[in-house]
Design a protein around this motif. Structure first.
Motif, mmCIF file in Angstrom:
data_model
loop_
_atom_site.group_PDB
_atom_site.id
_atom_site.type_symbol
_atom_site.label_atom_id
_atom_site.label_comp_id
_atom_site.label_asym_id
_atom_site.label_seq_id
_atom_site.Cartn_x
_atom_site.Cartn_y
_atom_site.Cartn_z
ATOM 1 N N GLY A 108 3.260 -1.674 -3.594
ATOM 2 C CA GLY A 108 3.158 -1.735 -2.140
ATOM 3 C C GLY A 108 4.314 -2.431 -1.460
ATOM 4 O O GLY A 108 4.308 -2.578 -0.236
ATOM 5 N N CYS A 130 -3.049 -3.457 -1.533
ATOM 6 C CA CYS A 130 -2.129 -2.460 -2.099
ATOM 7 C C CYS A 130 -1.510 -2.984 -3.396
ATOM 8 O O CYS A 130 -1.357 -2.239 -4.375
ATOM 9 C CB CYS A 130 -1.019 -2.137 -1.102
ATOM 10 N N VAL A 135 -0.213 1.736 -5.233
ATOM 11 C CA VAL A 135 -0.023 2.884 -4.349
ATOM 12 C C VAL A 135 0.225 4.116 -5.219
ATOM 13 O O VAL A 135 0.982 4.065 -6.177
ATOM 14 C CB VAL A 135 1.171 2.641 -3.398
ATOM 15 N N CYS A 138 2.406 8.341 -0.650
ATOM 16 C CA CYS A 138 2.674 7.889 0.714
ATOM 17 C C CYS A 138 3.256 9.033 1.531
ATOM 18 O O CYS A 138 3.916 9.932 1.001
ATOM 19 C CB CYS A 138 3.583 6.673 0.734
ATOM 20 N N CYS A 147 -0.026 4.929 3.205
ATOM 21 C CA CYS A 147 -0.143 4.917 1.748
ATOM 22 C C CYS A 147 -1.607 5.019 1.343
ATOM 23 O O CYS A 147 -2.494 4.485 2.020
ATOM 24 C CB CYS A 147 0.433 3.621 1.161
ATOM 25 N N THR A 149 -4.115 4.299 -2.099
ATOM 26 C CA THR A 149 -4.098 3.574 -3.367
ATOM 27 C C THR A 149 -4.976 4.270 -4.405
ATOM 28 O O THR A 149 -5.671 5.243 -4.098
ATOM 29 C CB THR A 149 -4.605 2.134 -3.153
ATOM 30 N N SER A 165 1.004 -4.439 8.314
ATOM 31 C CA SER A 165 0.173 -3.470 7.607
ATOM 32 C C SER A 165 -1.265 -3.580 8.089
ATOM 33 O O SER A 165 -1.791 -4.673 8.279
ATOM 34 C CB SER A 165 0.239 -3.730 6.100
ATOM 35 N N LYS A 167 -5.279 -1.753 7.508
ATOM 36 C CA LYS A 167 -6.106 -0.897 6.670
ATOM 37 C C LYS A 167 -6.895 0.055 7.548
ATOM 38 O O LYS A 167 -7.546 -0.356 8.505
ATOM 39 C CB LYS A 167 -7.054 -1.746 5.814
#
Length: 844
Positions: A108, A130, A135, A138, A147, A149, A165, A167
């Motif tokens: 990540g 991440c 990851v 992406c 991205c 995971t 970042s 989520k």
């Protein structure tokens, strides 16, 4: 025949022509796209290549070290660096809008490189989850990335300039999706990125930060294997599990196209070609499909990479760079086989004219009513051409037609010539930016120039700026900064001459900005030499401070006359230097010194006292101490404690001793001494009377208050201490006794001795207290008959006033007194009788 040869290169997709000219044969060597990860920037941007570590490949003569290499579109290498970044396998890389290469690795971590393969700091991470989950895929867009995971959680960075970042909602899937695409925030209702996941069901999951939606239920009859979103975000091209190409609205509510493909295997790449067709690529075949008609096939014996553009798709292979686009309408009208359009006839007329054939004139007569449209079509077609000789021929045809067309805008051809010169310059293999005219207009000239200077193509950027009538400042500035960085071994004086030679080409350029760059890379002397040429003090002074040239900065600031700049320098030096050093700097500069004193008088008394002491201005220190004593007087707590040792008296005593040091301030010294003495007496009086009414009153008020309170001994003490004259003493005591209405004491006081002020104050005090009976006791003692007359008049005694006036023998006085008693007829008659007796002529 020329028309036939041009059109022979086209392919017909239903009723629309497409062409695929080669832009460049690739100049690189030993590059196999099938063995590498490749990132190609749009708008003819650079190509980044790194060996794919997920594949087992044969290493030819190259090093086992993985290298990140950057090429232009012609395959000329711009830069390379060894890939040393930890964090696991490289998952994906792409170019941002500002041509920064972004690389996302397995844990990540996001690494960024510029076009010169230089690692940009700082690196940043997609987040702790991440890092823990790894990851696996992406998807990039503009300036962001999404991205997914191994745990099927989706994370997003929406702007690499502010890399936070976040989520997205949990899609709730167990297996990785077949495909994943992004609808950019500018095209979504929420203004946030939307991720479309092709899962193993007859639907698509739309994942956002605040929820997950199931799209396409009832529209799709199976899972999607590949997806591609159009550049405007409105349409979705998708390849289904059973080998069909679908084109749907991006919300998957409506199917626009549903066609069978020649293979049920998912294509390796799926891309939009403009807005009219979709490209599907398998190992050896590129298939172009439109709404109707048979698809067009292109066969390749080498791997290719599709690079979508606003008006087509660039196709990169090991050996060439091609551009697949729909043939512009103006080009079709001219070069289509058998075309008899006015533009085609005009183009043909030029050919006849070159061969000195009379057919040229015949063609012109045929198209004369439509000559304007024919000329415009030739100009437009020239703009869409990549072949320079064909551009020239089309523009010659337009110019030939324009000579017979009076209503055509003659600047149109000049503008197109200017634009094509710029495009041809950047399309040259050495520069390798194959922009089409539509891409250039969308990109805009300032952005193109910014990309040229970032690639260190300063000379071309300067010529383009000059040719298009744009400011050259940004180019020269970037060149100067780059020159300084690249010339670490050149002496400062030599480099300064080189820089000034170019910087003077642009009026108003910021020498301070260039100097700031020199200072940033450690060339402080060069920075000082450069900033000396900056004419704007507002830019010059802050930079001088940043490079440690405080003395020069203070001189420049004071010369500018800008008080804000002077204060900026003063505060900077104040923080950096020792007090004595600071005082020495400002003492010789009148404006700076005066501004410092003005500020310090309001906010920094102690520091100002140090300054005055260091410069021997003891009287100024004394004035400050005296002012502080008055400020203390406003605080009730300052008066508490022993009256002889109060803080205020100490300050005034210090002021007295400082004033006494110089003969010029004898008055101030004496005043401070007496002020301290008075303050002590007033403290004693407040303590003895237990009334806080003495401190900060005058000597007169102190004596008066003592008498009013009946403390005559204290009043006499104040009189004696401050050598109050007898006249002032009598005035104060008379009115103080009248205030307390102690008439007996007042009479006794009048008889102690003959008052030095006479008896008039006694009369006035009684009259002001409205005690006429008491006033009568003192009026006869007035020596001047005029004063007696006026005093009697004030208390309404007309006869006595008349008698006194008669003694004075003053006609004017009689007139005034008569007016005073104008309302009293009896009193007026007294004055009339007196006038007649004394025969004063002026009284009436």
């Amino acid at each position: 025949m020329a028309n036939v040869s041009v059109a022979a290169e086209w392919q017909l997709l239903h009723n629309r022509y497409y062409r695929k000219p080669e832009l460049y044969p690739m100049r690189w060597k030993h590059i196999d796209l099938g063995r590498n990860k490749v990132a190609c920037a749009p708008f003819g941007g650079p190509v980044a290549i790194i060996r794919d570590d997920s594949k087992i490949v044969q290493l030819y003569a190259e090093s086992a070290l993985r290298k990140l290499r950057i090429f232009n579109c012609a395959g000329i290498q711009l830069a390379e660096t060894v890939w040393r970044n930890p964090g696991g396998r490289l998952i994906g890389m792409a170019w941002t809008d500002d041509q920064t290469l972004v690389c996302v690795v397995q844990d990540g971590t996001v690494y960024r490189y510029n076009i010169h393969a230089e690692l940009l700091e700082p690196n940043f991470s997609m987040g702790k989850e991440c890092f823990e989950q790894n990851v696996v895929e992406c998807v990039f867009w503009g300036n962001g990335v999404v991205c997914i995971t191994e745990a099927n959680q989706i994370f997003c960075i929406s702007d690499f300039k502010n890399p936070k970042s976040c989520k997205l909602s949990d899609p709730g899937i167990e297996d990785l999706p077949h495909c994943m695409v992004v609808i950019e925030p500018q095209y979504t209702m929420s203004g946030n990125v939307e991720v479309l996941l092709g899962v193993g069901e007859a639907c698509v999951l739309a994942v956002e930060e605040d929820g997950v939606q199931r799209l396409g239920e009832g529209v799709l009859d199976g899972p999607l294997q590949r997806m591609a979103v159009s550049l405007d975000g409105k349409w979705l091209a998708a390849f289904t599990h059973d080998g069909r190409l679908l084109v749907l609205t991006s919300d998957l509510q409506k199917t626009i196209l549903d066609r069978e493909c020649e293979s049920a295997l998912p294509p390796q790449q799926l891309a939009w070609c403009g807005m009219d067709s979709v490209l599907l690529y398998w190992d050896d075949m590129l298939l172009m499909m439109g709404p109707d008609g048979d698809p067009v096939r292109y066969f390749y014996d080498e791997p290719v990479v599709l690079i979508p553009e606003c008006d087509g798709v660039r196709i990169l292979s090991n050996t060439s760079m091609e551009f697949l686009q729909r043939v512009p309408d103006s080009t079709v009208t001219i070069f289509r086989i058998g075309s008899t359009s006015p533009a085609a006839l005009l183009y043909d007329a030029l050919d006849h004219f070159d061969r000195r054939s009379a057919k040229a004139d015949e063609n012109l007569r045929l198209i004369r009513p439509s000559l304007h449209e024919a000329v415009e079509a030739c100009v437009d077609a020239a703009g869409h051409e990549f072949d320079i000789s064909r551009q020239q021929t089309l523009l010659r045809a337009a110019s030939y037609g324009q000579a017979f067309c009076s209503n055509f805008n003659r600047e149109r051809i000049q503008e197109m010539c200017r634009l094509l010169r710029v495009l041809n310059a950047v399309r040259s293999p050495e520069i390798g930016i194959p922009l089409s005219i539509q891409q250039f207009k969308l990109l805009t000239p300032p952005v193109l120039i910014a990309r040229l200077i970032n690639a260190h193509q300063h000379l071309l950027a300067l010529r383009v700026s000059e040719y298009l009538g744009m400011s050259q400042e940004v180019v020269i500035m970037h060149w100067a900064c780059s020159k300084i960085t690249a010339s670490l071994n050149i002496p400062d004086a030599t480099l300064l001459e080189v820089l000034l030679d170019k910087l003077k080409l642009c009026k108003g350029i910021s020498y301070a900005a260039v100097a700031g760059h020199a200072d940033k890379i450690g060339r402080r002397k060069l920075a000082a030499m450069l900033v000396d040429h900056e004419p704007r003090s507002s830019k010059q002074v802050p930079l001088l401070l940043s490079i440690g040239e405080e003395d020069t900065a203070l001189i420049k600031a004071t010369e500018s006359g800008d008080t804000d700049l002077v204060y900026l320098v003063l505060f900077h030096i104040w923080q950096k230097r020792q007090p004595l050093e600071f005082f020495g700097m400002i003492q010789a500069r009148t404006q700076a010194r005066d501004l410092f004193i003005t500020y310090a008088r309001c906010y920094k008394h102690e520091f100002l006292k140090d300054f005055f002491l260091s410069t021997g201005q003891l009287n100024e220190v004394a004035f400050l101490l005296w002012k502080e004593s008055w400020e203390l007087g406003k605080n009730p707590m300052a008066s508490k404690g022993s009256p002889l040792h109060s803080p205020r008296t100490k300050l005034i005593d210090k002021a007295h001793s400082l004033f006494a040091e110089t003969k010029e301030h004898t008055f101030e010294s004496k005043a401070a001494e007496e002020h301290a003495k008075l303050l002590k007496i007033q403290h004693e009086l407040e303590v003895s009377t237990k009334q806080a009414i003495f401190v900060d009153s005058s000597i007169n008020d102190t004596i008066r208050t003592c008498i009013v309170l009946g403390n005559h001994r204290a009043a006499l003490k104040v009189k004696t201490e401050f050598k109050v004259s007898e006249k002032r003493w009598y005035w104060l005591k008379v009115f103080a006794l009248a205030t307390t209405r102690d008439w007996v004491a007042l009479e006794t006081f009048s008889k102690e001795k003959r008052p030095p002020i006479g008896y008039k104050p006694f009369v006035e005090a009684c009259v002001e207290a409205d005690e006429k009976a008491e006033a009568v006791k003192y009026i006869p003692k007035l020596a001047d008959p005029r004063e007696r007359a006026e005093a009697y008049a004030r208390i309404g005694m007309a006869k006595e006033a008349a008698d006194a006036a008669s003694q004075a023998k003053d006609g004017e006085l009689l007139g005034r007194l008569k007016l005073t008693f104008a309302q009293n007829s009896a009193a007026s008659s007294i004055f009339d009788t007196l006038r007649d007796r004394l025969s004063f002529p002026g009284v009436s």
